[in-house]
Every structure is written in C-alpha cells, then in structure tokens.
Design an enzyme around this catalytic site. Structure first.
Site, PDB file in Angstrom:
ATOM      1  N   GLU A 233     -16.199  -2.518   6.205  1.00 53.39           N
ATOM      2  CA  GLU A 233     -15.190  -1.506   5.890  1.00 53.39           C
ATOM      3  C   GLU A 233     -15.383  -0.914   4.496  1.00 53.39           C
ATOM      4  O   GLU A 233     -14.959   0.208   4.231  1.00 53.39           O
ATOM      5  CB  GLU A 233     -13.770  -2.104   6.042  1.00 53.39           C
ATOM      6  CG  GLU A 233     -13.328  -3.092   4.963  1.00 53.39           C
ATOM      7  CD  GLU A 233     -13.756  -4.533   5.230  1.00 53.39           C
ATOM      8  OE1 GLU A 233     -14.714  -4.731   5.998  1.00 53.39           O
ATOM      9  OE2 GLU A 233     -13.157  -5.460   4.646  1.00 53.39           O
TER      10      GLU A 233
ATOM     11  N   THR B 181      13.282  19.352 -12.397  1.00 55.49           N
ATOM     12  CA  THR B 181      12.107  19.306 -13.284  1.00 55.49           C
ATOM     13  C   THR B 181      12.301  18.373 -14.486  1.00 55.49           C
ATOM     14  O   THR B 181      11.365  18.123 -15.220  1.00 55.49           O
ATOM     15  CB  THR B 181      11.775  20.719 -13.821  1.00 55.49           C
ATOM     16  OG1 THR B 181      12.860  21.152 -14.652  1.00 55.49           O
ATOM     17  CG2 THR B 181      11.569  21.712 -12.698  1.00 55.49           C
ATOM     18  N   LYS B 182      13.524  17.884 -14.659  1.00 58.68           N
ATOM     19  CA  LYS B 182      13.810  17.096 -15.877  1.00 58.68           C
ATOM     20  C   LYS B 182      12.918  15.850 -16.012  1.00 58.68           C
ATOM     21  O   LYS B 182      12.398  15.585 -17.110  1.00 58.68           O
ATOM     22  CB  LYS B 182      15.295  16.691 -15.882  1.00 58.68           C
ATOM     23  CG  LYS B 182      15.790  16.158 -17.222  1.00 58.68           C
ATOM     24  CD  LYS B 182      15.950  17.238 -18.265  1.00 58.68           C
ATOM     25  CE  LYS B 182      17.258  17.986 -18.082  1.00 58.68           C
ATOM     26  NZ  LYS B 182      17.313  19.192 -18.897  1.00 58.68           N
ATOM     27  N   PRO B 183      12.707  15.060 -14.929  1.00 51.95           N
ATOM     28  CA  PRO B 183      11.831  13.889 -15.109  1.00 51.95           C
ATOM     29  C   PRO B 183      10.441  14.290 -15.627  1.00 51.95           C
ATOM     30  O   PRO B 183       9.861  13.587 -16.459  1.00 51.95           O
ATOM     31  CB  PRO B 183      11.744  13.298 -13.696  1.00 51.95           C
ATOM     32  CG  PRO B 183      12.955  13.794 -12.984  1.00 51.95           C
ATOM     33  CD  PRO B 183      13.248  15.147 -13.563  1.00 51.95           C
TER      34      PRO B 183
ATOM     35  N   CYS C  70     -15.711 -11.310   8.174  1.00 51.33           N
ATOM     36  CA  CYS C  70     -15.699 -12.413   7.208  1.00 51.33           C
ATOM     37  C   CYS C  70     -14.978 -13.645   7.775  1.00 51.33           C
ATOM     38  O   CYS C  70     -15.538 -14.319   8.625  1.00 51.33           O
ATOM     39  CB  CYS C  70     -15.135 -11.943   5.880  1.00 51.33           C
ATOM     40  SG  CYS C  70     -15.801 -12.903   4.524  1.00 51.33           S
TER      41      CYS C  70
ATOM     42  N   HIS D 217     -18.385  -7.357   4.672  1.00 53.98           N
ATOM     43  CA  HIS D 217     -17.247  -6.448   4.859  1.00 53.98           C
ATOM     44  C   HIS D 217     -17.732  -5.010   5.088  1.00 53.98           C
ATOM     45  O   HIS D 217     -17.852  -4.236   4.124  1.00 53.98           O
ATOM     46  CB  HIS D 217     -16.338  -6.486   3.629  1.00 53.98           C
ATOM     47  CG  HIS D 217     -15.585  -7.760   3.491  1.00 53.98           C
ATOM     48  ND1 HIS D 217     -14.317  -7.930   4.003  1.00 53.98           N
ATOM     49  CD2 HIS D 217     -15.927  -8.932   2.931  1.00 53.98           C
ATOM     50  CE1 HIS D 217     -13.906  -9.159   3.745  1.00 53.98           C
ATOM     51  NE2 HIS D 217     -14.867  -9.791   3.096  1.00 53.98           N
TER      52      HIS D 217
ATOM     53  N   ASP E 192      -8.319   1.526  -5.718  1.00 57.06           N
ATOM     54  CA  ASP E 192      -8.603   2.949  -5.967  1.00 57.06           C
ATOM     55  C   ASP E 192     -10.101   3.235  -5.980  1.00 57.06           C
ATOM     56  O   ASP E 192     -10.526   4.344  -5.664  1.00 57.06           O
ATOM     57  CB  ASP E 192      -7.988   3.402  -7.297  1.00 57.06           C
ATOM     58  CG  ASP E 192      -6.540   3.849  -7.123  1.00 57.06           C
ATOM     59  OD1 ASP E 192      -6.169   4.233  -5.992  1.00 57.06           O
ATOM     60  OD2 ASP E 192      -5.775   3.811  -8.109  1.00 57.06           O
TER      61      ASP E 192
END
Ligand code: GLN
Length: 546
Positions: A513, A192-194, A385, A511, A74
């Site tokens: 990327e 919507t219950k969850p 790499c 790296h 993330d």
C-alpha cells in the site's frame, strides 16, 4: 549559474486537521505538472524522534519511506500526489532537532557557549531545510509546519523560517497560511474573524503571509469576503484563495488550480515554467465519478475506530478502484469481535477480505478465523505483513495439521512457530527504529499470480516488521498447496505467499500500500480489486451498476 531553489512554507491556523498535508501535496503536484522539480518536507513539533513508537490511535498510520524512515502519514500524501519518493530527511521532528543539538553540545561543537533555542535550535532547523538529498537540485522545496499557529511547540520552527526567509530574500521564499472560514448557520454568514486572528498571531511572530488558503464548507467565498479578508490580513486580494470541501482529496489540486494558486506562486517567486499539464490527473478524477462496478471489501484489523490507521490501504483501494472502474466500499471490521461461530455473519456479504498489518496478539484469533473463511469460501483475500503471518498460522493449523501453530510474537516458547523472530532481531532491546524497515528486493516466481500482476522478475517493496516466515515449514506448506511466490534471495526469506486452488489468495510480508500512486496504482491492489469484481459478478449474476 548556481541553481536557485525556491522555498515555500505552509502553516496552518484556527484549528488542526484543516488538511495542510493535502494542500501542500496538491501545490507540489501543480508545480510538478509545470515541469518543476519539487519536494515536500514536514516539520513535526512533537518530541518523539519519529512516530514509530506511537500507537496508531495517537498518530494514525506510520508511513515508511524507501530508506526505512518511520514518518508522518502526510508523507504518504506527498508521494501519492507527486509520484516521487521521499526520504528520512523529508520528516523532521522537534525530538530530532534537540537530539542533534544535544549531541553537538556533548561533542563540544559549540565551543563553550550557552546553548539556546535562538540561535542553536533555530540554526539546526534551518540546516534541515537545505539539507535535502544533495544530488537533487530542486526547483521548489515546500515545507509544511505541523501544528497550529499559536501553539507553544511550533514557535521555534516559525522563528526559524522567519529567519530563513530574511536570509534567502523575498524572491526566493514565500509563506502560505491555511485557515478556516466557518459558516455560521444562525447568522447565515461566513465568518472571517478566526482568519484575522490567526494571521495576527503569525504577524506577531514576524511572518507576513503571501497567500491565504481559506477552507470553506462549500464554494461560497465571494469577491466581497475575499476583499475583506485581504484588507484585514494585509494580503493581496488575488492571493486570498478558497479551498472548499470536496468528496475526494484528489480533486483539491483542481480546486486550487481553479483559484490560480500555481500561477500566483510561480509569479510571486519569479519562476519561469510552462502551464500546468494535468491530462492524466483530470482523467483519473473523471473516472472517480463514473464507476461501472461496486465492490465491498472488508478490512479486518484492530484499529478500526481510526481509519487514518489504515490510510495508505484506503488510498490504494481508491486508486485500484478507479483503475478497475469500480467503487470500492471499504468496511473496517474489528477482528476482536470475530470468532469461528460468528465469522460468517460478519463476512458473508463481502467481495474481498484484507487483513492488514498490526502488532501483538490482540485480535489475532479473529483474523485467523477471517482468513479461514476467505480460504474455504474462495473469497478473494489479501494479507499484508501481520496478514501474511496470520494466513500462515491458519494454513498450518487447518491445512497442514500443525494444531498449535503460532508466531514467536504471541508464544515465544512454542515449538510450532511458523512465524518467528529473525536472528538479528533476537538481541534487539530498543523499540524505536529497530525493525526490518524500508525497501528490500523481492524475486518473483514465474507462473504465479503475483508474477503476472507485476509483470517482472524482481521488485522492491517496503517493510516494517520483526518476524518472518520460518523456513523449516516451507516443505510441508508447499506439499499442501501453498506457493512461495516472492523471496528475498539474499537472506532466503519468504516475502509473498499465495494459494494454488483459490481465485485470489495472496499475502505479502511487505506493505504494498505504501507504493500505490494516483497515476500508478499498485499491481497487487489492482488485481485484488479485479478479483473482487469478478467474485461479486459471480455472486450476483451480473455486474452491479453503482
Ligand atoms: N507484528 C509483526 C512483526 O513485527 C507484523 C508487523 C506488521 O504487520 N507491520 O513482524
């Protein structure tokens, strides 16, 4: 007056993998586009100190920061969306929290009291929320809590942010909860219950969300459903925000902007700032759907069953595609399946081939055969790499006639190690955090393809490896047409190799990327995709319209 930082906490409910990372990154990007200084932090509730020792199949890619931290993927989204660098303090795990607390206990820092989850673990968590790099005076810190509300593991984090919000005051903190509103086809209804249950769980812990972001399969959250969710979840109805599925993660900020998320947040936190300026982002998104070319790139590695293992490479291709007005179709190809006999059948239709990073010998011979195919058939090639290490072995064996060429990683006792362990790595026994990690300088050689791509003499790039090119083989490689186009001068280590008599054959020990951004795609990916477009045109006669 002292600068007051505002804190936003993002939690997730119902199921995992709803995209808290993308939502946090999108919100961060929207706030940055309003002129605010923003950073994003992720708390991961697992006990590993970092994901560095986990298999890619457990965790996906390990994202390396400038300062050499091995972090959650993330953080890659945060950097790509915000265009700013994260640090090791932006990713904290339960393991790090406990490690610190136990060290303090051993040092006697707790003065004889019983060390407990509350207050010692929660205090440690809270200290990390404010302990981001000192000189940075952030307007907004977004903290994403990994895991799903209701998990045992994330409870101390939720308790800590509850306390933190109480201490900082309502105007300075807010909670955003991401949930799923599933479409039940048998009933032709969104349910919507969850979401109600997930918010109940949060409220049991003492956290009342200010904003609900509801994931839906398509734009379908009517005013009536929003009102229902608002009523049952005790949230203002304007603060029920829809985030529907889309074909590109880069459209998510625009969807959230359409739902006025940035306005809701800045008003709720009483932040004074201008409207979002999204011209560059809009231009990027517009270009996604109007490519002029279509290229097929093969990524030949061994973690092909989980594309997340190559997350940053896939995103870098996306950025480079937009930059070249090309749709880049990436095919993940299992290197273990490739042999000298069948290489052609796997690789023939590709316009470019990338061999990514990796560890241990499994699949390596297939990578070497792949690189041989790319070199001999003049297919654009990019090695990263382990990709550079395999390219060196291939070149040694098939061009320099060093028949047993290998790497110390595969055959430590061989006398033909064109790739070998760095001196300082020889005594290393522990696995975690002990590779060459993070940002290092690389000096480029004038007149090379790489130099042309970057357009400068010195660059910094990020590393994650133990092995290096063995300098004793440089001379014979050069005599056979290999160019060493990037060097870390301080230690005289090879960072980039390329071939003279080939349209685009470049490999890097680092790296690249990890440094490709939406608004600033990486020059080597840009030029590799450009070479693939040229190659596909030369094969087809004409540019292929998508
Ligand atoms: N296994 C190789 C090394 O440690 C390459 C690592 C990588 O590709 N990230 O040097």
């Amino acid at each position: 007056m002292k600068h007051k930082t505002k804190y936003i906490f993002v939690t997730g409910g119902v199921i995992s993998a709803l995209g808290k990372g993308i939502v946090s990154a999108s919100l961060g990007m929207l706030l940055k586009s309003r002129g605010l200084k923003v950073t994003i932090q992720k708390f991961d509730p697992y006990i590993n100190l970092d994901p560095g020792t986990m298999s890619p199949y457990q965790h996906g890619e390990v994202y390396v920061t400038e300062d050499g931290a091995e972090t959650d993927l993330d953080l890659g989204h945060y950097e790509r969306f915000l265009g700013v660098n994260m640090t090791r303090k932006n990713n904290i795990t339960t393991g790090q929290i406990y490690n610190n607390v136990i060290q303090k206990e051993r040092n006697g820092d707790y003065h004889g009291v019983t060390v407990q989850v509350i207050p010692h673990i929660t205090d440690e968590i809270k200290s990390f929320i404010t302990d981001l790099p000192q000189n940075e005076n952030f307007d907004v810190v977004i903290t994403e809590i990994g895991g799903t509300v209701g998990d045992i593991e994330s409870l101390p984090f939720l308790e800590a942010i509850r306390q933190f919000a109480l201490e900082q005051g309502k105007d300075n903190t807010m909670f955003i909860h991401l949930t799923l509103v599933p479409w039940i086809s048998a009933a032709s209804e969104l349910k919507t219950k969850p979401t109600q249950h997930s918010v109940q769980k949060l409220r049991e812990i003492g956290i009342i969300p200010d904003v609900l972001i509801c994931r839906t399969p398509k734009k379908s959250l009517t005013k009536t459903i929003k009102s229902k969710i608002a009523l049952f979840c005790n949230v203002d109805k304007d603060n029920v925000i829809e985030c529907y599925d889309t074909d590109s993660i880069y459209k998510v900020p625009l969807i959230l902007r359409g739902e006025k998320l940035d306005k809701t947040v800045t008003e709720r936190l009483k932040i004074k700032c201008h409207e979002a300026i999204l011209d560059e982002w809009n231009t990027f998104v517009d270009k996604i759907s109007t490519p002029n070319f279509h290229v097929k790139i093969g990524v030949v590695g061994k973690y092909v069953k989980l594309p997340d293992a190559y997350k940053s490479i896939l995103e870098a291709f996306f950025h480079a595609g937009v930059e070249n007005s090309a749709k880049v179709e990436v095919k993940l190809i299992d290197s273990e399946k490739i042999t000298s006999e069948n290489a052609k059948s796997y690789l023939l239709n590709l316009d470019g081939i990338l061999v990514p990073g990796g560890f241990d010998i499994r699949g390596v011979e297939g990578k070497i055969e792949t690189i041989r195919f790319a070199r001999e058939n003049k297919v654009p090639f990019f090695g990263i790499c382990l990709g550079l290490q395999c390219a060196s072995i291939e070149f040694a064996r098939n061009v320099c006639n060093i028949k047993n060429a290998t790497s110390g990683e595969f055959q430590p006792k061989s006398r033909s190690k064109v790739i070998d362990l760095m001196e300082e790595q020889k005594s290393v026994k522990k696995l975690g955090g002990t590779m060459r990690l993070g940002s290092y300088l690389c000096t480029l050689t004038e007149g090379t393809k790489t130099y042309k791509s970057y357009g400068k003499d010195i660059v910094t790039e990020r590393h994650r490896h133990r092995y290096e090119f063995s300098n004793q083989f440089r001379e014979i490689f050069e005599a056979n047409g290999m160019v060493f186009s990037g060097i870390w001068e301080e230690q005289n280590l090879v960072e980039i190799i390329e071939l003279k008599n080939h349209p685009w054959f470049v490999a890097t020990q680092f790296h690249p990327e990890l440094k490709s951004r939406v608004i600033n795609c990486h020059p080597l990916f840009r030029d590799f995709v450009k070479a693939a477009v040229v190659f596909s045109q030369s094969k087809n006669g004409n540019p292929e319209k998508d």
